[in-house]
Design a protein around this motif. Sequence first.
Motif, PDB file in Angstrom:
ATOM      1  N   LYS A  13       0.742  -1.209  -0.097  1.00 31.47           N
ATOM      2  CA  LYS A  13       0.074  -0.142  -0.024  1.00 31.47           C
ATOM      3  C   LYS A  13       0.825   1.154  -0.068  1.00 31.47           C
ATOM      4  O   LYS A  13       0.634   2.365  -0.668  1.00 31.47           O
ATOM      5  N   ALA A  14       1.995   1.083   0.859  1.00 30.88           N
ATOM      6  CA  ALA A  14       2.912   2.431   0.915  1.00 30.88           C
ATOM      7  C   ALA A  14       3.352   2.528  -0.517  1.00 30.88           C
ATOM      8  O   ALA A  14       3.679   3.870  -0.939  1.00 30.88           O
ATOM      9  N   LYS A  15       3.835   1.485  -1.356  1.00 32.36           N
ATOM     10  CA  LYS A  15       4.513   1.481  -2.647  1.00 32.36           C
ATOM     11  C   LYS A  15       3.457   2.076  -3.411  1.00 32.36           C
ATOM     12  O   LYS A  15       4.139   2.875  -4.493  1.00 32.36           O
ATOM     13  N   ARG A  16       2.424   1.865  -3.459  1.00 33.84           N
ATOM     14  CA  ARG A  16       1.198   2.482  -4.304  1.00 33.84           C
ATOM     15  C   ARG A  16       1.041   3.672  -4.152  1.00 33.84           C
ATOM     16  O   ARG A  16       0.922   4.427  -5.063  1.00 33.84           O
ATOM     17  N   ARG A  17       1.001   4.165  -2.803  1.00 31.18           N
ATOM     18  CA  ARG A  17       1.014   5.535  -2.678  1.00 31.18           C
ATOM     19  C   ARG A  17       2.353   6.468  -3.081  1.00 31.18           C
ATOM     20  O   ARG A  17       2.101   7.477  -3.689  1.00 31.18           O
ATOM     21  N   ARG A  18       3.626   5.790  -2.937  1.00 29.57           N
ATOM     22  CA  ARG A  18       4.578   6.375  -3.402  1.00 29.57           C
ATOM     23  C   ARG A  18       4.750   6.667  -4.885  1.00 29.57           C
ATOM     24  O   ARG A  18       4.940   7.552  -5.428  1.00 29.57           O
ATOM     25  N   ASP A  19       4.118   5.551  -5.748  1.00 31.25           N
ATOM     26  CA  ASP A  19       4.029   5.674  -7.076  1.00 31.25           C
ATOM     27  C   ASP A  19       3.106   6.435  -7.716  1.00 31.25           C
ATOM     28  O   ASP A  19       3.424   7.400  -8.588  1.00 31.25           O
ATOM     29  N   LYS A  20       2.098   6.549  -6.992  1.00 31.89           N
ATOM     30  CA  LYS A  20       0.977   7.764  -7.165  1.00 31.89           C
ATOM     31  C   LYS A  20       1.537   9.074  -7.029  1.00 31.89           C
ATOM     32  O   LYS A  20       1.080   9.944  -7.887  1.00 31.89           O
ATOM     33  N   GLU A  21       2.366   9.332  -6.087  1.00 31.18           N
ATOM     34  CA  GLU A  21       2.994  10.648  -6.039  1.00 31.18           C
ATOM     35  C   GLU A  21       4.187  10.763  -6.808  1.00 31.18           C
ATOM     36  O   GLU A  21       4.255  11.824  -7.418  1.00 31.18           O
ATOM     37  N   VAL A  22       4.789   9.989  -7.156  1.00 29.35           N
ATOM     38  CA  VAL A  22       6.075  10.046  -8.046  1.00 29.35           C
ATOM     39  C   VAL A  22       5.772  10.043  -9.357  1.00 29.35           C
ATOM     40  O   VAL A  22       6.447  10.840 -10.222  1.00 29.35           O
ATOM     41  N   ARG A  23       4.953   9.340  -9.769  1.00 28.24           N
ATOM     42  CA  ARG A  23       4.741   9.131 -11.498  1.00 28.24           C
ATOM     43  C   ARG A  23       4.421  10.333 -12.194  1.00 28.24           C
ATOM     44  O   ARG A  23       4.831  10.609 -13.098  1.00 28.24           O
ATOM     45  N   PRO A  24       3.202  11.111 -11.434  1.00 27.58           N
ATOM     46  CA  PRO A  24       3.244  12.490 -12.128  1.00 27.58           C
ATOM     47  C   PRO A  24       4.205  13.123 -12.614  1.00 27.58           C
ATOM     48  O   PRO A  24       4.483  13.999 -13.491  1.00 27.58           O
ATOM     49  N   GLN A  25       5.178  13.408 -11.494  1.00 29.55           N
ATOM     50  CA  GLN A  25       6.270  14.054 -11.445  1.00 29.55           C
ATOM     51  C   GLN A  25       7.411  13.681 -12.614  1.00 29.55           C
ATOM     52  O   GLN A  25       7.937  14.174 -13.246  1.00 29.55           O
ATOM     53  N   GLU A  26       7.305  12.320 -12.707  1.00 33.81           N
ATOM     54  CA  GLU A  26       8.294  11.751 -13.783  1.00 33.81           C
ATOM     55  C   GLU A  26       7.663  11.959 -15.143  1.00 33.81           C
ATOM     56  O   GLU A  26       8.527  12.179 -16.073  1.00 33.81           O
ATOM     57  N   LYS A  53       8.938   6.075 -19.237  1.00 28.09           N
ATOM     58  CA  LYS A  53       9.050   4.482 -18.962  1.00 28.09           C
ATOM     59  C   LYS A  53       7.856   4.219 -18.351  1.00 28.09           C
ATOM     60  O   LYS A  53       7.821   3.619 -17.158  1.00 28.09           O
ATOM     61  N   VAL A  54       6.590   4.600 -18.833  1.00 23.46           N
ATOM     62  CA  VAL A  54       5.308   4.161 -18.036  1.00 23.46           C
ATOM     63  C   VAL A  54       4.417   3.722 -19.330  1.00 23.46           C
ATOM     64  O   VAL A  54       4.965   3.795 -20.428  1.00 23.46           O
ATOM     65  N   SER A  55       3.286   3.151 -19.059  1.00 23.94           N
ATOM     66  CA  SER A  55       2.570   2.679 -19.926  1.00 23.94           C
ATOM     67  C   SER A  55       2.048   3.817 -20.803  1.00 23.94           C
ATOM     68  O   SER A  55       1.904   4.930 -20.348  1.00 23.94           O
ATOM     69  N   LYS A  56       1.628   3.479 -22.016  1.00 19.53           N
ATOM     70  CA  LYS A  56       1.048   4.649 -22.881  1.00 19.53           C
ATOM     71  C   LYS A  56      -0.096   5.159 -22.476  1.00 19.53           C
ATOM     72  O   LYS A  56      -0.223   6.426 -22.823  1.00 19.53           O
ATOM     73  N   GLY A  57      -1.146   4.824 -21.945  1.00 20.69           N
ATOM     74  CA  GLY A  57      -1.970   5.299 -21.568  1.00 20.69           C
ATOM     75  C   GLY A  57      -1.943   6.010 -20.013  1.00 20.69           C
ATOM     76  O   GLY A  57      -2.956   6.875 -19.667  1.00 20.69           O
ATOM     77  N   LEU A  58      -0.845   5.912 -19.168  1.00 19.20           N
ATOM     78  CA  LEU A  58      -0.781   6.468 -17.674  1.00 19.20           C
ATOM     79  C   LEU A  58      -1.028   7.831 -17.908  1.00 19.20           C
ATOM     80  O   LEU A  58      -1.464   8.625 -17.259  1.00 19.20           O
ATOM     81  N   PRO A  59      -0.119   8.514 -18.862  1.00 19.84           N
ATOM     82  CA  PRO A  59      -0.261  10.056 -18.912  1.00 19.84           C
ATOM     83  C   PRO A  59      -1.714  10.609 -18.674  1.00 19.84           C
ATOM     84  O   PRO A  59      -1.973  11.922 -18.145  1.00 19.84           O
ATOM     85  N   TYR A  60      -2.552  10.059 -19.611  1.00 20.71           N
ATOM     86  CA  TYR A  60      -3.940  10.289 -19.738  1.00 20.71           C
ATOM     87  C   TYR A  60      -4.552  10.216 -18.290  1.00 20.71           C
ATOM     88  O   TYR A  60      -5.550  10.758 -18.040  1.00 20.71           O
ATOM     89  N   LEU A  61      -4.196   9.253 -17.518  1.00 26.13           N
ATOM     90  CA  LEU A  61      -4.787   9.250 -16.086  1.00 26.13           C
ATOM     91  C   LEU A  61      -4.622  10.399 -15.415  1.00 26.13           C
ATOM     92  O   LEU A  61      -5.608  10.831 -14.539  1.00 26.13           O
ATOM     93  N   TYR A  62      -3.534  11.091 -15.543  1.00 27.77           N
ATOM     94  CA  TYR A  62      -3.239  12.310 -14.764  1.00 27.77           C
ATOM     95  C   TYR A  62      -3.338  13.477 -15.362  1.00 27.77           C
ATOM     96  O   TYR A  62      -3.696  14.640 -14.899  1.00 27.77           O
TER      97      TYR A  62
END
Length: 224
Positions: A13-26, A53-62
Amino acid sequence: MAETKSAERKQAKAKRRRDKEVRPQEIVAAAFEEFAEKGFAETRLEDVAARAKVSKGLPYLYFKTKVELFKAVIRSVITSHFEVLRERMETTELSTEEFLKGPFLSFIQELPGSRRAFIVRLLISEGYKHPELTQFYYENVISRGLETMRRLIDRGIERGEFKPTPLRDYPQLLVAPVLMAILWRALFERHYHLDTNKLLATNIDLLVEAVKAPPRQGAEGSGR
């Protein structure tokens, strides 16, 4: 066993939370590189995803659109740095002249050679096609910058350092050479080297001398 599974769930759960915070920055960091390299029109969100280096559709999520992603780049690359300068102005104990010739000058001298200059160049070259971008940049960067510079000039007048002049009405004069320096580096630097640091310092020196309040009568008399 149950305690181990509980700990693993917490870690996941902590990893998912970190990913949710870091991925938009990346994604924003990757978008900045794409915009700087290709411009606004030629940048594709799938290329941003590949660079991040994320999935093709991920930018559209944010970020629902490329415009929204570009706005996020401006907030990250431009606005965040400008807010640091605004805070320094609010808390500084320097005189207005010292602040203009010190932190303010250092800030504008760094811009022409920085990666952030690509944003300005992009807006100059493509902004007329995308008024929503120039409007956002004006409202979040330009207008706030002009307000900050007016407050700085007003403070100088209130303290008796500066005399009232039209500089307050046209604070753009303080930063106009920055645009010229950015364009010069992009277009003419290969033909003629321009020392943009000295250019910007000279501009500040000349403007400060033009608006300085004359010495007080008492101060003149005491010096004789």
